[in-house]
Design a protein around this motif. Sequence first.
Motif, PDB file in Angstrom:
ATOM      1  N   VAL A 133       1.029  -1.367   0.178  1.00 38.64           N
ATOM      2  CA  VAL A 133       0.025   0.117   0.357  1.00 38.64           C
ATOM      3  C   VAL A 133       0.454   1.678   0.302  1.00 38.64           C
ATOM      4  CG1 VAL A 133      -2.285   1.169   1.635  1.00 38.64           C
ATOM      5  CG2 VAL A 133      -1.602  -0.861   1.095  1.00 38.64           C
ATOM      6  N   ALA A 134       2.084   1.417   0.959  1.00 40.92           N
ATOM      7  CA  ALA A 134       2.779   2.266   1.559  1.00 40.92           C
ATOM      8  C   ALA A 134       3.391   3.031   0.106  1.00 40.92           C
ATOM      9  CB  ALA A 134       3.790   2.602   2.240  1.00 40.92           C
ATOM     10  N   LEU A 135       3.677   1.218  -0.985  1.00 45.80           N
ATOM     11  CA  LEU A 135       4.525   1.614  -2.358  1.00 45.80           C
ATOM     12  C   LEU A 135       3.572   2.103  -3.082  1.00 45.80           C
ATOM     13  CD1 LEU A 135       6.633  -1.355  -3.076  1.00 45.80           C
ATOM     14  CD2 LEU A 135       7.623   0.754  -2.456  1.00 45.80           C
ATOM     15  N   PHE A 136       2.532   1.502  -3.229  1.00 50.31           N
ATOM     16  CA  PHE A 136       1.083   2.482  -4.345  1.00 50.31           C
ATOM     17  C   PHE A 136       1.223   3.782  -4.203  1.00 50.31           C
ATOM     18  CE2 PHE A 136      -2.111   2.898  -6.804  1.00 50.31           C
ATOM     19  CZ  PHE A 136      -2.450   1.951  -7.537  1.00 50.31           C
ATOM     20  N   ILE A 137       0.540   4.270  -2.849  1.00 45.59           N
ATOM     21  CA  ILE A 137       0.608   5.471  -2.452  1.00 45.59           C
ATOM     22  C   ILE A 137       1.872   6.747  -2.788  1.00 45.59           C
ATOM     23  CG2 ILE A 137       0.555   7.480  -0.817  1.00 45.59           C
ATOM     24  CD1 ILE A 137      -0.538   5.510   0.868  1.00 45.59           C
ATOM     25  N   SER A 138       2.665   5.879  -3.637  1.00 46.65           N
ATOM     26  CA  SER A 138       3.733   6.039  -3.494  1.00 46.65           C
ATOM     27  C   SER A 138       4.397   6.579  -5.300  1.00 46.65           C
ATOM     28  CB  SER A 138       5.023   5.780  -3.138  1.00 46.65           C
ATOM     29  OG  SER A 138       6.738   6.303  -3.757  1.00 46.65           O
ATOM     30  N   SER A 139       3.860   5.893  -5.960  1.00 43.60           N
ATOM     31  CA  SER A 139       4.919   5.678  -7.143  1.00 43.60           C
ATOM     32  C   SER A 139       3.452   4.199  -7.266  1.00 43.60           C
ATOM     33  CB  SER A 139       5.678   5.494  -7.387  1.00 43.60           C
ATOM     34  OG  SER A 139       6.201   4.898  -8.611  1.00 43.60           O
ATOM     35  N   PRO A 140       2.432   4.265  -8.345  1.00 49.48           N
ATOM     36  CA  PRO A 140       1.563   2.993  -8.990  1.00 49.48           C
ATOM     37  C   PRO A 140       2.987   1.946  -9.372  1.00 49.48           C
ATOM     38  CG  PRO A 140       0.397   5.008  -9.595  1.00 49.48           C
ATOM     39  CD  PRO A 140       2.003   5.452  -8.275  1.00 49.48           C
ATOM     40  N   VAL A 141       4.162   2.464 -10.543  1.00 46.36           N
ATOM     41  CA  VAL A 141       5.033   1.977 -11.404  1.00 46.36           C
ATOM     42  C   VAL A 141       6.264   1.439 -10.359  1.00 46.36           C
ATOM     43  CG1 VAL A 141       6.971   2.178 -12.727  1.00 46.36           C
ATOM     44  CG2 VAL A 141       4.563   3.632 -13.143  1.00 46.36           C
TER      45      VAL A 141
END
Lengths: 326, 326, 326
Positions: free
Chosen positions: B178-186
């Motif tokens: 989730v944290a990664l998705f917030i920061s950058s979906p790629v």
Amino acid sequence: MFVNNPLSGLIIFAGLILQNPWWALNGFVGTMFATISALILQQNRGAIAAGLYGYNGILVGLLMAVFSEKGDWYWWLLFPNVFMSMACPIVSSALASINSKWGLPVFTLPFNILVCLHMVATGHYNRYFPQVLIKPIASTPNLTWSDVNVGMLFRAVPVGIGQVYGCDNPWTGGIFIVALFISSPVTCLHAIIGSASGVLSGLALASPFQNIYDGLWSYNSVLACIAIGGMFYALTWQTHLLAVACAFFCAYLGAAIGNVMSVFGLPACTWPFCLSALTFLLITTDAKAIFRLELANVTYPEENLKNYKKMRKLERMDLKDIQISG
Amino acid sequence: MFVNNPLSGLIIFAGLILQNPWWALNGFVGTMFATISALILQQNRGAIAAGLYGYNGILVGLLMAVFSEKGDWYWWLLFPNVFMSMACPIVSSALASINSKWGLPVFTLPFNILVCLHMVATGHYNRYFPQVLIKPIASTPNLTWSDVNVGMLFRAVPVGIGQVYGCDNPWTGGIFIVALFISSPVTCLHAIIGSASGVLSGLALASPFQNIYDGLWSYNSVLACIAIGGMFYALTWQTHLLAVACAFFCAYLGAAIGNVMSVFGLPACTWPFCLSALTFLLITTDAKAIFRLELANVTYPEENLKNYKKMRKLERMDLKDIQISG
Amino acid sequence: MFVNNPLSGLIIFAGLILQNPWWALNGFVGTMFATISALILQQNRGAIAAGLYGYNGILVGLLMAVFSEKGDWYWWLLFPNVFMSMACPIVSSALASINSKWGLPVFTLPFNILVCLHMVATGHYNRYFPQVLIKPIASTPNLTWSDVNVGMLFRAVPVGIGQVYGCDNPWTGGIFIVALFISSPVTCLHAIIGSASGVLSGLALASPFQNIYDGLWSYNSVLACIAIGGMFYALTWQTHLLAVACAFFCAYLGAAIGNVMSVFGLPACTWPFCLSALTFLLITTDAKAIFRLELANVTYPEENLKNYKKMRKLERMDLKDIQISG
């Protein structure tokens, strides 16, 4: 040992003979053939005269004798000694080509490489050139703080300085301290600080006391502390503290490298010194007080400091001139 | 984990506390002292604020706690933790001096070096700071394909993402996603692809299933896939495929490094990620679609791609101008 | 093997088939996929056509088959073979980026890295891809000089040349010598000198005789002697002697690396050749007769020498012109 002074050199050699004449002979053979090989390869004359090729040669000869299982006066050892000493300038020159890209010296890397090369090529089970058996630690040593001998801990400081040349005799270490003091008091001070840092690190990392007493925790820290404290950096309070930090880091690294090398039956040599000093010399910082000297201008701490102060003075005068003319 | 976003950082830290508060505390101490040391050494302020010195510190603190044999809340561990964290900016700065010659980042190399340094300096048999026992493989594991648990293989994907911070809890891994998705979906997408590549490689190389389930095959591939897929190369189809290739190469390399390191009683840490990503970043090619960003311009995949497209557009316009004026 | 000649290449391949058709097949697959991968990555077309990407590929395929415990015609081996061959141009390109800073070639480093990677990632106890068991020496071998077979020592010279491709058949070695002679007599001469140096070094360092007979002491020295003797340095008396010194140094280094690698269950591959040749190419000297060719101008010894003489002649004429006009 960064001593650029014939008298100090002679005293150190006297200390070696006091420790063990066979080792001293091997060191002498190593120096001689390393110098001959450097002349054949037409290396820089100034560098040869300053002993830059000889000091790796003396260490190669010395330590090959120290770690030989065959004991003293095993004359066949002179063959690999001559071969490895002659390979010294080749390895030095190659490493200098690499390190010069970052303005770094080669330190004792050629010695480390060549002694390890000889030791691991032959090994403990070799018929002609067996090496002392070195094994990884396989059980928890039994340490009780009541056993610690404080006198021996203090004695470990000169012993640690002697161990730079593989000598565990405290008098040899004492002679080296005198030689260092003649050459440069700053160097001498950092050698003592470095040796003490090694002793403290050994206690902190639960080393068997005997290793600490034998100076095995100290000799790398001695060299690292000298190198950072005034030799390759101009001596300021900041670089003095950096030198102390480097001495502790070097002792920690020494334990690590010692354990890694023991898997291959090798001693740590002065790898920890080389790697920690190179790391601390590669730091880039905005701090003006941490000033690394150009390799060609490195002499000894007192002289380095004088040149550095002169340079800073000129800088400030230039600045004033600009302000006035502005 | 290449996340340049305070919210994502907080979520990751929450995930750590969920996994183990003692580890999280050590990670916090590591970050703090690494940052303090970077300030003392007057490193670049921008880089410190962006957490470039902190992220190696958090990993050092965390993994020293994870691999300590003494278990949780062994307060003495904070001493080496503080020492190693403070050494972090020194090693980072030194490595940056070397890597910058090729325009390469240092990734987590300082963390790898310092944690391995601590672990091998102390080892399993140390009295004060014993490490978890790690041994080389000495017999063929018994694998039967009927034993494989497909559900656990899918579960290994988030677990592998959690293992980047040494966490084997799938919920922690989920929080990280989730944290990664917030920061950058790629970044998030490449993390999942990388983790899956690791699982497949583990199956192909006959790894014991438990290692795959625990995400040990995945975490390096996660990082490598993120780094190549859009972070340091502009995201195109070609670099996306390169990122997948790098993830598989990294998993293979991970098995190799794991076996080598186990001889010294060490875990693989994130060496495989560092070495595979550096290798893939060093490629030179005539292909225009494989464009490596300058280190100073690296932000996050989406932004990188925008800048890259702008640049290509300007190039084409220049070309047209030349054709018109020609 | 530095042979830039299609006929010699064909003869070498014939030698391989004579030794073992399964190995030859793997070598062929390795070459093919390394070349395909280089094309996909859009590497330099000239370099691909000259086989610079293929020669590491052939070695990767070949040696993976040689060291596989599963014996011949184990078709699954083609999977890792294809994967590793395709990784070859990536590793080559990355290493070339590093080495080009010093004008150095990559030699067989990509092969060494990738074969060791595969072998240590799988290891002896792997279920799918087990490797031949290699163990460190643990006892003193029993050597009696009366046992030595002088005929076998002479036979070891061609065997050592065959071992460059992992072949222990003296006829294969003989075929390789013919192929080398067609391509370049100077190369052929240095190959024989190198192989003989290896045999002598093996005797000097108390190696079990069987290892010497099998050419294991020779193949690295063969390559090192060729590389220094006329290939990357212009052939003069001085570089010829340097090549002989390098051959001995390489044999010594081979024993050392062999012992180190055996701890990880790995063979020495051609690491000793790469490291010794790189060391000898990094030497800087004031001697004019030791002239290292630029990487782009390296062809084969006879051609290199012609170019070097032309250059020296031009230099002297320039000097005369200056003297006349002066």
